[in-house]
Design an enzyme around this catalytic site. Structure first.
Site, mmCIF file in Angstrom:
data_model
loop_
_atom_site.group_PDB
_atom_site.id
_atom_site.type_symbol
_atom_site.label_atom_id
_atom_site.label_comp_id
_atom_site.label_asym_id
_atom_site.label_seq_id
_atom_site.Cartn_x
_atom_site.Cartn_y
_atom_site.Cartn_z
ATOM 1 N N ASN A 1 0.815 -1.218 0.000
ATOM 2 C CA ASN A 1 0.000 0.000 0.000
ATOM 3 C C ASN A 1 0.849 1.268 0.000
ATOM 4 O OD1 ASN A 1 -2.439 -1.471 0.130
ATOM 5 N ND2 ASN A 1 -2.217 -1.689 2.347
ATOM 6 N N HIS B 1 -14.332 -1.939 6.979
ATOM 7 C CA HIS B 1 -13.143 -2.575 7.534
ATOM 8 C C HIS B 1 -13.433 -3.189 8.900
ATOM 9 C CE1 HIS B 1 -8.973 -2.925 9.076
ATOM 10 N NE2 HIS B 1 -8.673 -3.070 7.794
ATOM 11 N N GLU C 1 -16.150 3.909 3.923
ATOM 12 C CA GLU C 1 -14.773 4.179 3.521
ATOM 13 C C GLU C 1 -14.805 4.968 2.218
ATOM 14 O OE1 GLU C 1 -12.120 0.763 3.541
ATOM 15 O OE2 GLU C 1 -13.503 -0.307 4.864
ATOM 16 N N SER D 1 -10.617 -1.192 0.438
ATOM 17 C CA SER D 1 -9.290 -1.761 0.204
ATOM 18 C C SER D 1 -9.310 -3.071 -0.569
ATOM 19 C CB SER D 1 -8.578 -1.976 1.540
ATOM 20 O OG SER D 1 -9.307 -2.874 2.365
ATOM 21 N N ASP E 1 -13.668 6.664 6.650
ATOM 22 C CA ASP E 1 -12.308 6.134 6.730
ATOM 23 C C ASP E 1 -11.607 6.418 5.407
ATOM 24 O OD1 ASP E 1 -9.988 4.656 6.863
ATOM 25 O OD2 ASP E 1 -10.911 2.918 7.805
ATOM 26 N N HIS F 1 -7.145 4.574 2.589
ATOM 27 C CA HIS F 1 -6.544 4.239 1.296
ATOM 28 C C HIS F 1 -6.682 5.367 0.278
ATOM 29 C CE1 HIS F 1 -5.519 -0.010 2.003
ATOM 30 N NE2 HIS F 1 -6.513 0.043 2.859
ATOM 31 N N LYS G 1 -0.052 3.923 4.565
ATOM 32 C CA LYS G 1 -0.304 3.692 3.141
ATOM 33 C C LYS G 1 0.485 4.722 2.317
ATOM 34 C CE LYS G 1 -3.676 0.987 4.769
ATOM 35 N NZ LYS G 1 -3.874 0.704 6.198
#
Length: 641
Positions: A58, A144, A190, A194, A219, A222, A254
């Protein structure tokens, strides 16, 4: 053989591990391949093995090895030492912590930022700060694990909505508000998932939350550094009038190439976390060198705000290349490219093939992703050398699924009960991975008719129906089907006089007790726990266990009971002389043996070529492990040349 002297708990753990299939076992990976001897013999007979090209990390911008980032971390290491030595509220705070928090708050236009040692810890802190046992949390189905751990720690009720489905979220928000106008509602999403590579319509999500008075945690782990204006994440693109995002969560592990995480919000929430969050107060502060590295990485990102867009453009070229080579186009637009494969063993075989070609990828399998949707998670980084895409395509080889010229099929799927639509997600992913078009219908209630898509122009026409879903299809659509998969009994539940009247009895009792909502809820909860499947409790209306059933839920129960009473045989228009697969749970507590036998007799009278599959165990047939793969295998026999 002598008895095992180990304590019971050790025997239990060992037995559970022994039951884990080989295709589900995890192992730690390294840039040095597991098959080092093979690689060395075939590529480097005289020297050491060359490290694999990492397509899994990542570290999107390559900042973990950026000289300026490394220099800043090394300088802080000499100045402050390796660790902070205590929590932020004791003696763990360093100047670099305060500088990083201030810089992030300015960059993200947030009043307050608090640092955490890990993203997992930050997400637990975020949820427990905003929810308690009186709250209801509505979480994206693919959220997540750390956020789900936060929900459990908070004691809040949890409801999951279909991934990135705003209509499902809106219905759940509206029902929750109708049930309890004053209950605290919290939505979890998110900005870049991911394992899916997809992003929500964040502006529309925030608008829904604002309209229904719900708190919202986003979130950005990423997305930060890559997506949005200057890499500031998708939250920064919201219109000025939207103030619905309560907390932002993101990590430095990340795109920032460091370690640790943070929460960003307003001053009130910052002070609340400071005073009440155990996840913040009772842990050693983020290591100062990591904080210094993250601060230097932030400066590098601000100095080159265009590099996120450049990476997204490169990711688009990779998606185009994979699609042109015959592979399913990875969904989304960001640097995460999930290559859907389907079955666990196929994903592992593909992982090994790429490893032999000098490429490090990781097969992602259930429970991380839904059943039947194992995949390779490819990650594009800024510092990948030129020619990496061609190396990947060469290593992958030809797509193993049907080519456009091969016989194919198309699917229409229909469920029968409220709340079941979300269970089709892994099915859709597995079918799309094979290049088989998937369309799902939707149960209609009240005056709304069931939503039924049309058949496509080409491919074997297959209906997949769960429970009562087959009865909801139009006669014309059903009559055109060339194969049918029936999951469970599709209405052949409880013949009169049988001993298996539990479902109808439960619903009839609920209908009789709709005026006594508490008793009705207890009865339905007992039935779901004993006779249905583990996730069935999510179908219950929101609120505490002794709360009243809303009028909308009462109406759903009335209509379910009415439908059940009318479903006592094959529906009108069921085609004859076609292949039919019947899939049932081995110990179905709802369907009595006589109902199974009657179903098969009805199908045989229609001249259907019947194939029966009985799964092990008890539970919801649609969710049982292995059922997607078994259905795919059967369908493949129908389209094989």
């Amino acid at each position: 053989m002598p008895a095992d002297p180990s304590p019971p708990w050790r025997r239990q753990l060992r037995a559970a591990l022994d039951r884990l299939p080989a295709s589900r076992r995890r192992s730690q990976r390294s840039l040095t391949p597991a098959a080092a001897a093979v690689l060395q013999a075939s590529h480097h007979p005289e020297g050491p093995c060359t490290p694999l090209l990492d397509l899994a990390s990542n570290d999107y911008l390559g900042l973990s090895r950026d000289p300026a980032v490394l220099q800043a971390a090394a300088a802080e290491l000499q100045r402050s030492g390796l660790g902070a030595g205590s929590s932020r509220l004791v003696s763990g705070t360093r100047a670099v912590h305060l500088a990083l928090e201030e810089a992030l708050a300015t960059w993200l236009e947030r009043q307050r930022v608090l640092l955490f040692p890990s993203g997992y810890q930050a997400n637990i802190a975020a949820v427990t700060a905003l929810a308690d046992r009186h709250s209801l949390v509505l979480a994206d189905r693919l959220i997540h694990h750390s956020l789900l751990a936060g929900v459990r720690a908070s004691g809040a009720s949890l409801r999951r909505f279909i991934h990135n489905d705003l209509r499902d979220l809106e219905q759940r928000l509206r029902a929750a508000r109708a049930h309890d106008p004053d209950q605290r509602l919290l939505v979890l999403v998110e900005s870049l998932y991911s394992m899916e590579g997809t992003s929500p319509d964040l502006a529309a999500t925030a608008r829904l939350c604002q309209d229904h008075g719900a708190l919202l945690i986003v979130d950005e782990a990423h997305a930060l550094g890559i997506l949005g204006d200057g890499g500031r994440g998708l939250s920064q693109a919201l219109p000025p009038d939207l103030q619905a995002i309560t907390l932002l969560s993101a990590t430095f592990g990340k795109a920032f190439g460091s370690g640790g995480a943070f929460l960003a919000g307003d001053n009130l929430l910052g002070d609340w976390l400071l005073q009440h969050s155990g996840a913040y107060r009772y842990t050693t502060a983020l290591a100062p060198p990591l904080a210094a590295g993250a601060l230097a990485a932030l400066e590098r990102i601000q100095a080159r705000p265009e590099q996120g867009a450049e990476l997204i453009a490169r990711a688009r070229r990779w998606r185009d290349g994979l699609e042109a080579a015959g592979w399913p186009r990875p969904p989304g637009d960001g640097p995460i490219l999930p290559l859907l494969v389907g079955q666990d063993a196929d994903a592992l075989n593909l992982q090994r093939r790429l490893e032999q070609a000098g490429l490090l990828t990781v097969a992602i399998r259930p429970p991380t992703v839904p059943e039947g949707s194992a995949r390779l998670r490819l990650v594009l980084r800024q510092d990948l050398p030129g020619g990496s895409l061609q190396r990947l395509l060469t290593g992958l080889g030809p797509h193993p699924m049907p080519t456009p010229d091969a016989p194919t099929l198309q699917v229409i799927a229909m469920h029968g009960w409220s709340g079941e639509a979300l269970h089709w997600k892994p099915w859709e992913q597995a079918f799309m991975a094979r290049g088989w078009p998937w369309r799902s219908g939707e149960r209609g209630y009240g005056d709304a008719a069931p939503r039924q898509p049309d058949w496509g122009p080409a491919g074997l026409r297959v209906v997949i129906a769960h429970s009562l879903g087959i009865h909801l299809l139009s006669q014309e659509l059903l009559a055109a089907a060339e194969a049918v998969v029936l999951l469970a009994s599709f209405g052949q539940f409880v013949p009169d006089g049988s001993s298996g009247r539990r479902l109808r009895t439960a619903l009839e009792a609920m209908a009789a007790q709709l005026g006594d909502a508490t008793s009705a809820r207890v009865m339905l909860q007992t039935f779901l726990n004993e006779a249905a499947f583990p996730e069935a409790a999510e179908l219950l209306p929101s609120g505490p266990a002794d709360g009243p059933l809303g009028e909308s839920q009462r109406q759903l129960l009335r209509e379910d009971l009415d439908l059940l009473a009318r479903c006592d045989g094959l529906p009108s228009g069921f085609p004859g002389g076609i292949p039919v697969l019947v899939v049932e749970a081995g110990e179905d507590r709802i369907v009595v043996p006589e109902a199974r036998h009657q179903l098969r007799r009805d199908l045989e009278r229609h001249g259907c070529r019947l194939h029966c599959l009985q799964l092990e165990g008890t539970g919801h047939c649609l969710l049982q492990p292995g059922v997607v793969g078994a259905v795919l295998e059967w369908l493949q026999t129908l389209v094989a040349p």
